[in-house]
Write a protein that holds these residues in place. Structure first.
Motif, PDB file in Angstrom:
ATOM      1  N   MET A 256       0.421  -1.176   0.160  1.00  0.00           N
ATOM      2  CA  MET A 256       0.424   0.139  -0.255  1.00  0.00           C
ATOM      3  C   MET A 256       1.031   1.260   0.271  1.00  0.00           C
ATOM      4  O   MET A 256       0.115   2.010   0.184  1.00  0.00           O
ATOM      5  CB  MET A 256      -0.507   0.340   1.702  1.00  0.00           C
ATOM      6  N   CYS A 257       2.052   0.855   0.561  1.00  0.00           N
ATOM      7  CA  CYS A 257       3.189   1.921   0.670  1.00  0.00           C
ATOM      8  C   CYS A 257       3.488   2.303  -0.929  1.00  0.00           C
ATOM      9  O   CYS A 257       4.020   3.667  -1.394  1.00  0.00           O
ATOM     10  CB  CYS A 257       3.988   2.033   1.078  1.00  0.00           C
ATOM     11  N   ALA A 258       3.501   1.573  -2.004  1.00  0.00           N
ATOM     12  CA  ALA A 258       4.766   1.830  -2.862  1.00  0.00           C
ATOM     13  C   ALA A 258       4.469   2.853  -3.962  1.00  0.00           C
ATOM     14  O   ALA A 258       4.915   3.101  -4.629  1.00  0.00           O
ATOM     15  CB  ALA A 258       4.746   0.893  -4.011  1.00  0.00           C
ATOM     16  N   ALA A 259       2.687   3.465  -4.233  1.00  0.00           N
ATOM     17  CA  ALA A 259       2.389   4.111  -4.839  1.00  0.00           C
ATOM     18  C   ALA A 259       3.436   5.950  -5.455  1.00  0.00           C
ATOM     19  O   ALA A 259       3.700   6.153  -5.732  1.00  0.00           O
ATOM     20  CB  ALA A 259       1.398   4.590  -4.650  1.00  0.00           C
ATOM     21  N   CYS A 260       3.753   5.606  -3.145  1.00  0.00           N
ATOM     22  CA  CYS A 260       4.398   7.172  -3.193  1.00  0.00           C
ATOM     23  C   CYS A 260       6.326   6.551  -3.088  1.00  0.00           C
ATOM     24  O   CYS A 260       7.147   8.097  -3.109  1.00  0.00           O
ATOM     25  CB  CYS A 260       4.321   7.361  -1.682  1.00  0.00           C
ATOM     26  N   HIS A 261       6.546   5.399  -2.140  1.00  0.00           N
ATOM     27  CA  HIS A 261       7.529   4.966  -2.353  1.00  0.00           C
ATOM     28  C   HIS A 261       7.965   3.950  -3.217  1.00  0.00           C
ATOM     29  O   HIS A 261       9.667   3.184  -3.026  1.00  0.00           O
ATOM     30  CB  HIS A 261       7.814   4.642  -0.549  1.00  0.00           C
ATOM     31  N   ALA A 262       7.559   3.511  -3.679  1.00  0.00           N
ATOM     32  CA  ALA A 262       8.313   2.744  -5.466  1.00  0.00           C
ATOM     33  C   ALA A 262       8.016   1.456  -4.495  1.00  0.00           C
ATOM     34  O   ALA A 262       8.069   0.767  -3.317  1.00  0.00           O
ATOM     35  CB  ALA A 262       9.843   2.881  -5.694  1.00  0.00           C
TER      36      ALA A 262
END
Length: 210
Positions: A45-51
């Protein structure tokens, strides 16, 4: 009288057991090992901002890969408690358990960081001077004294800063200076004495450390 004796004996045994655990850490219950697979799944869920691997490609969002897990756990916990204010991150961590935060942090620590680059050739000398020697006439300590000469930081104490996006580092130093970010007294004291040009120069220099 008999009950008092029984109570005293019970208390003595409990104290001996506790003392034994303190004297012999191996006797104390071990913390559960981080589950990296669960950490990777929770990080989705964090990948959109942190890759997907924590190497953010967006300059305003920090790179998290290869960061010290203890530092990441502290930041996630403080976003959740409100000690570190950020509306987006507070919402993202609201449903995370302590185990989730631990698993995510150790998974990120296991991912190699991609190097960054300094971009402003006009201020790189100033940035290096501040990072390595501080600003003595204003009692500003060298960044390297806490974050190490190559920016790798010191596990469990000071975060890795090498290769971090200059835009993100600049924003955090300004937030510390202006009292917006309040979860490190030490960084607030350092940033409070720096001007915009110095902050930008040292942030750009750190981006190129490796």
């Amino acid at each position: 009288m008999k009950s008092i004796v029984s109570f005293l004996m019970s208390a003595t045994v409990s104290a001996l057991v506790a003392g034994s655990a303190l004297a012999n850490p191996a006797a104390a219950p071990a913390a559960a090992k981080p589950d990296l697979a669960k950490g990777e799944a929770a990080f989705a869920m964090c990948a959109a901002c942190h890759a997907a691997d924590g190497n953010s490609t967006t300059p305003v969002n920090p790179k998290l890969s290869q960061q010290h897990p203890e530092y990441l756990i502290k930041q996630l916990s403080e976003f959740k408690s409100g000690k570190r204010a950020n509306a987006v991150m507070s919402g993202m961590v609201a449903a995370l358990s302590d185990d989730d935060m631990r698993n995510i942090s150790y998974w990120l620590a296991s991912k190699p960081a991609k190097p960054g680059f300094a971009k402003d050739k006009d201020t790189v000398a100033l940035g290096e001077r501040i990072y390595r020697g501080g600003i003595p006439d204003r009692q500003i300590a060298a960044c390297a004294s806490c974050h190490s000469p190559n920016g790798a930081g010191m596990p469990a104490q000071y975060p890795r800063v090498s290769g971090q996006h200059a835009d993100y580092t600049t924003a955090q130093l300004v937030a510390f200076r202006d009292g917006v970010r309040k979860n490190s007294v030490q960084m607030t004291q350092v940033a409070a004495k720096m001007n915009d040009r110095e902050i930008k120069a040292v942030s750009d220099y750190m981006a190129g450390l490796r």
